[in-house]
Design an enzyme around this catalytic site. Structure first.
Site, PDB file in Angstrom:
ATOM      1  CD  GLU A 276       5.021  -7.602  -7.083  1.00 26.47           C
ATOM      2  OE1 GLU A 276       3.927  -7.319  -6.599  1.00 26.47           O
ATOM      3  OE2 GLU A 276       5.133  -8.037  -8.248  1.00 26.47           O
TER       4      GLU A 276
ATOM      5  CG  HIS B  46      12.667  21.690   0.332  1.00 27.53           C
ATOM      6  ND1 HIS B  46      13.137  22.901   0.797  1.00 27.53           N
ATOM      7  CD2 HIS B  46      13.177  21.553  -0.923  1.00 27.53           C
ATOM      8  CE1 HIS B  46      13.877  23.475  -0.142  1.00 27.53           C
ATOM      9  NE2 HIS B  46      13.922  22.678  -1.194  1.00 27.53           N
TER      10      HIS B  46
ATOM     11  CE  LYS C 269      -3.288 -10.948  -4.691  1.00 28.20           C
ATOM     12  NZ  LYS C 269      -2.817 -11.569  -5.915  1.00 28.20           N
TER      13      LYS C 269
HETATM   14  O1  PA5 Z   1       3.879  -8.346 -10.733  1.00 30.13           O
HETATM   15  C1  PA5 Z   1       2.879  -8.970 -10.458  1.00 30.13           C
HETATM   16  O2  PA5 Z   1       2.713 -10.126 -10.842  1.00 30.13           O
HETATM   17  C2  PA5 Z   1       1.729  -8.344  -9.689  1.00 30.13           C
HETATM   18  O3  PA5 Z   1       2.009  -7.102  -9.203  1.00 30.13           O
HETATM   19  C3  PA5 Z   1       0.520  -8.238 -10.598  1.00 30.13           C
HETATM   20  O4  PA5 Z   1       0.858  -7.475 -11.700  1.00 30.13           O
HETATM   21  C4  PA5 Z   1      -0.671  -7.628  -9.907  1.00 30.13           C
HETATM   22  O5  PA5 Z   1      -0.945  -8.321  -8.726  1.00 30.13           O
HETATM   23  C5  PA5 Z   1      -1.896  -7.664 -10.811  1.00 30.13           C
HETATM   24  O6  PA5 Z   1      -2.168  -8.975 -11.198  1.00 30.13           O
HETATM   25  P1  PA5 Z   1      -3.144  -9.295 -12.379  1.00 30.13           P
HETATM   26  O7  PA5 Z   1      -2.626  -8.692 -13.619  1.00 30.13           O
HETATM   27  O8  PA5 Z   1      -3.173 -10.795 -12.441  1.00 30.13           O
HETATM   28  O9  PA5 Z   1      -4.498  -8.727 -12.025  1.00 30.13           O
END
Ligand code: PA5
Length: 446
Positions: free
Chosen positions: A287, A308, A422
């Site tokens: 990310e 393996h 989303k």
């Molecule tokens: O790193 C990030 O921002 C995302 O992976 C969030 O952690 C994830 O989408 C969960 O979001 P939230 O804590 O707002 O529910």
């Protein structure tokens, strides 16, 4: 106190020490941006000094909340996804008995997870499991609006309230969310849940050392002070632009390899307890760096298991891969390979050895084979699977990630790409407010 070590000597067949050093200026610059908040995404740098700034009062509150759940619950469900899930899962798995779930109840509640998928069977089976248990819920969402945890929480909350009534259920629910914004904050305020705050300036994937990770880890019975102590040591050891800064060294090396055509990095462990550490790391680096059509693809394997399955590709597939191996120096327990009179399996040549001695030779043999086969190897040595070293390793990877993202010239602290699915999912589900998108997407699936 021992510290984790980073060795990059086994990349020199692909990139020279000089080629790595050429990135020192960019890495220095990155450290300055992180320290002074002058780089992209600088409103998300709360994690940089988090270990040194976390207060004893907050740690005390987290431990007291964990103790209160321990008094009333056999099982605590931690509800969250992505950064609100993976850090706690990684640390708990690394420290837990591999068969804990099959063994009689321990002093601490079992921590199980939900909201990290939209699996109907998963949730039905979780409800079955909880049906005869005293359980509580830690619901974690920074935004307070994420669909996966919101669905799981709605289902579990209804179940808990049906069991205990609204007022008693509220005493077994803890919410971790934004200080003011989001549906979860509003719900927590209305229902009177105990809450912890995720600060605005800490992004999800950098939040394991906040209550997001610390509360579930404390509920599972692990020492969060030691975890923070380890992170604090690493914060100090990686705060300055110096030659022995291991976060800089790792960040520079992986970027030099990327520049030499190594587009995939696999995080390798030789201890199955580190499987979820690989999952946490994949989110952190994926990310943070996968944007602007750039970034090393982060993958993970568990060896020797995956030798393996994935071993053939790694040894002999397209030469676009390098590996970062987490090597745990000492196991926690002892298992010796016995002598067998008949020796039909031919293993008497290793009888009397620790299983870990064989594991280490598998690791060394693989490293030599991979390096010979054109897979550069970075080695990270962890003294043991203990809270303090996991704290060091978490902070090390976070700091290296910030540096690496700036070397790559991306904003390491946003995740615009996560929104695309989303938007489509909401359009397909005809969420109010998405009428136009619903109309458009329907045309595409006819
Ligand atoms: O790193 C990030 O921002 C995302 O992976 C969030 O952690 C994830 O989408 C969960 O979001 P939230 O804590 O707002 O529910």
């Amino acid at each position: 106190m021992k510290k984790i070590q980073v060795n990059v000597a086994d990349v020199y067949g692909t990139v020279s020490a000089d080629a790595i050093k050429k990135l020192a200026g960019r890495a220095d610059d990155a450290i300055n941006k992180l320290n002074n908040g002058t780089g992209a995404g600088n409103d998300f740098l709360g994690w940089v000094n988090l270990p040194s700034s976390i207060t004893p009062a907050l740690l005390g509150d987290i431990n007291a909340t964990a103790n209160a759940l321990k008094e009333t619950c056999e099982v605590v469900v931690a509800v969250g996804i992505g950064g609100s899930y993976l850090g706690a899962k990684a640390v708990i798995e690394a420290l837990s008995d591999s068969f804990a779930s099959l063994k009689p109840k321990t002093e601490w509640p079992r921590v199980v997870f939900a909201g990290q998928n939209i699996g109907e069977d998963y949730l039905a089976e979780l409800k079955d499991y909880l049906s005869d248990k005293k359980f509580g819920i830690i619901v974690i969402s920074k935004s307070g609006t994420t669909t996966e945890p919101a669905i799981a929480f709605r289902i579990l909350k209804e179940m808990l309230e049906a069991k205990l009534g609204k007022a008693e259920a509220a005493k077994r629910i803890v919410a971790i969310t934004d200080a003011k914004k989001g549906a979860l904050r509003q719900l927590a305020t209305e229902e009177g849940y105990k809450t912890f705050v995720i600060e605005d300036n800490v992004g999800g994937r950098f939040s394991v050392l906040t209550p997001v990770g610390l509360l579930p880890i404390a509920v599972a019975g692990y020492d969060i002070e030691q975890l923070i102590n380890g992170a604090r040591e690493m914060e100090e050891a990686t705060s300055k632009a110096e030659d022995d800064n291991i976060a800089m060294k790792y960040a520079m090396t992986r970027n030099a390899l990327y520049g030499a055509g190594k587009k995939i990095e696999i995080l390798v462990n030789y201890n199955p307890k580190l499987h979820y550490f690989g999952e946490w790391w994949k989110q952190l680096y994926g990310e943070s760096e996968g944007k602007d059509h750039k970034g090393i693809f982060p993958a993970a394997v568990d060896n020797s298991t995956d030798l393996h399955s994935m071993g053939q590709w790694i040894q002999d597939g397209e030469r676009t891969i390098f590996e970062t191996v987490i090597s745990v120096e000492s196991p926690e327990r002892e298992t010796i390979i016995p002598t067998d009179k008949a020796n039909l399996d031919g293993l008497n040549y290793i009888a009397g050895k620790h299983v870990d001695q064989v594991n280490k030779m598998a690791e060394l043999g693989t490293r030599i084979a991979h390096v010979d086969g054109g897979v550069p190897n970075i080695q990270i040595t962890l003294p043991a699977l203990k809270e303090v070293y996991l704290g060091q390793m978490i902070y090390f990877f976070e700091k290296a990630c910030g540096i690496s993202g700036y070397i790559l010239d991306v904003n390491p602290f946003n995740q615009p790409g996560v929104e695309a699915y989303k938007r489509n999912m909401f359009a397909l589900l005809a969420k109010p407010g998405y009428e136009k998108e619903t109309e458009e997407i329907k045309k595409r699936i006819k």
